[in-house]
Design an enzyme around this catalytic site. Structure first.
Site, PDB file in Angstrom:
ATOM      1  N   CYS A 165      -0.199   1.178  -0.815  1.00 46.89           N
ATOM      2  CA  CYS A 165      -0.603   0.894   0.563  1.00 46.89           C
ATOM      3  C   CYS A 165       0.036   1.938   1.464  1.00 46.89           C
ATOM      4  O   CYS A 165       1.219   2.240   1.327  1.00 46.89           O
ATOM      5  CB  CYS A 165      -0.129  -0.507   0.945  1.00 46.89           C
ATOM      6  SG  CYS A 165      -0.567  -0.974   2.623  1.00 46.89           S
ATOM      7  N   HIS A 177      -7.981  -5.978  -1.001  1.00 47.72           N
ATOM      8  CA  HIS A 177      -6.731  -5.447  -0.451  1.00 47.72           C
ATOM      9  C   HIS A 177      -6.835  -5.276   1.081  1.00 47.72           C
ATOM     10  O   HIS A 177      -5.942  -5.689   1.825  1.00 47.72           O
ATOM     11  CB  HIS A 177      -6.443  -4.110  -1.149  1.00 47.72           C
ATOM     12  CG  HIS A 177      -5.259  -3.347  -0.651  1.00 47.72           C
ATOM     13  ND1 HIS A 177      -4.146  -3.116  -1.425  1.00 47.72           N
ATOM     14  CD2 HIS A 177      -5.020  -2.728   0.530  1.00 47.72           C
ATOM     15  CE1 HIS A 177      -3.279  -2.402  -0.720  1.00 47.72           C
ATOM     16  NE2 HIS A 177      -3.775  -2.146   0.456  1.00 47.72           N
ATOM     17  N   GLU A 178      -7.944  -4.713   1.539  1.00 49.54           N
ATOM     18  CA  GLU A 178      -8.110  -4.490   2.987  1.00 49.54           C
ATOM     19  C   GLU A 178      -8.296  -5.794   3.748  1.00 49.54           C
ATOM     20  O   GLU A 178      -7.734  -5.977   4.831  1.00 49.54           O
ATOM     21  CB  GLU A 178      -9.302  -3.564   3.260  1.00 49.54           C
ATOM     22  CG  GLU A 178      -9.215  -2.172   2.657  1.00 49.54           C
ATOM     23  CD  GLU A 178      -7.901  -1.469   2.887  1.00 49.54           C
ATOM     24  OE1 GLU A 178      -7.215  -1.772   3.871  1.00 49.54           O
ATOM     25  OE2 GLU A 178      -7.549  -0.623   2.048  1.00 49.54           O
TER      26      GLU A 178
HETATM   27  O1  GNR Z   1      -5.038   4.377  -0.476  1.00 50.08           O
HETATM   28  C1  GNR Z   1      -4.966   3.250  -0.942  1.00 50.08           C
HETATM   29  N1  GNR Z   1      -5.071   3.064  -2.273  1.00 50.08           N
HETATM   30  C2  GNR Z   1      -5.231   1.826  -2.891  1.00 50.08           C
HETATM   31  C3  GNR Z   1      -5.102   1.741  -4.264  1.00 50.08           C
HETATM   32  C4  GNR Z   1      -5.275   0.544  -4.923  1.00 50.08           C
HETATM   33  C5  GNR Z   1      -5.594  -0.563  -4.199  1.00 50.08           C
HETATM   34  C6  GNR Z   1      -5.725  -0.512  -2.833  1.00 50.08           C
HETATM   35  C7  GNR Z   1      -5.548   0.674  -2.176  1.00 50.08           C
HETATM   36  S1  GNR Z   1      -5.758   0.778  -0.461  1.00 50.08           S
HETATM   37  C8  GNR Z   1      -4.710   2.104  -0.040  1.00 50.08           C
HETATM   38  C9  GNR Z   1      -4.835   2.498   1.397  1.00 50.08           C
HETATM   39  C10 GNR Z   1      -4.321   1.413   2.291  1.00 50.08           C
HETATM   40  O2  GNR Z   1      -3.207   1.360   2.724  1.00 50.08           O
HETATM   41  N2  GNR Z   1      -5.168   0.463   2.596  1.00 50.08           N
HETATM   42  O3  GNR Z   1      -4.811  -0.601   3.300  1.00 50.08           O
END
Ligand code: GNR
Length: 173
Positions: free
Chosen positions: A94, A136-137
């Protein structure tokens, strides 16, 4: 367009529930453009608005691999309608928790509904890295970070590291 500063743990804005967007107007299109510019510059594959201090329900992503044409995706007020029973474990990182990576287990496939930049309601199925990135987002719109899925020991170790870094940077300034 403007590149924006990415907030880092333990910033309280990363732990806030973001507000729904009522109308897709020019300000939202500008916000999306800033988020994409910030994400590409980082570089990352996704970014949620709270990561740049905007507590609104919008995320951007681009899962294109190096050398492939850009494939930006913008999701406004996204909601996950369905999760598969099948799960996968992926190493996640992240931009708000720099240089830390851990395996996280999540549903392998999802159905997501969101409003796009034209104000149109879109429903789509996602799998593989796209499904993981969306989850994740979207978590970040509710103040949830991927480290929340780790054991307490691992999570506390990460939190302590960033709390200490913040203390030291405050002392220095
Ligand atoms: O760049 C990112 N790579 C990532 C890798 C695996 C699972 C989720 C991500 S999101 C992250 C960018 C970020 O901070 N998104 O909130």
């Amino acid at each position: 367009m403007a590149k924006r500063e990415i907030l880092v743990l333990p910033d309280a804005r990363l732990r806030t529930v973001a507000d729904p967007i009522e109308k897709v107007d020019e300000a939202i299109r500008q916000l999306a453009a800033d988020m994409l510019e910030t994400m590409y510059d980082a570089p990352g594959i996704g970014l949620a608005a709270p990561q740049i201090g905007e507590l609104r329900r919008i995320v951007v992503m681009d899962l294109a691999k190096e050398g492939e044409p850009k494939a930006p995706v913008v999701m406004i007020n996204p909601e996950i309608l369905r999760y598969s029973d099948e799960t996968v474990t992926t190493e996640e990182g992240c931009l708000s928790i720099p240089e830390i990576y851990y395996d996280v287990e999540r549903p392998a496939e999802i159905t997501v509904r969101y409003t796009d930049l034209d104000g149109k309601l879109v429903e789509t199925d996602a799998k593989d890295r796209f499904a993981i990135c969306i989850q994740h987002e979207l978590d970040q719109l509710d103040g949830v970070l991927y480290i929340d899925y780790l054991s307490r020991l691992k999570r506390d170790r990460v939190l302590k590291k960033f709390q200490k870094a913040e203390r030291l940077s405050k002392k220095a300034s």
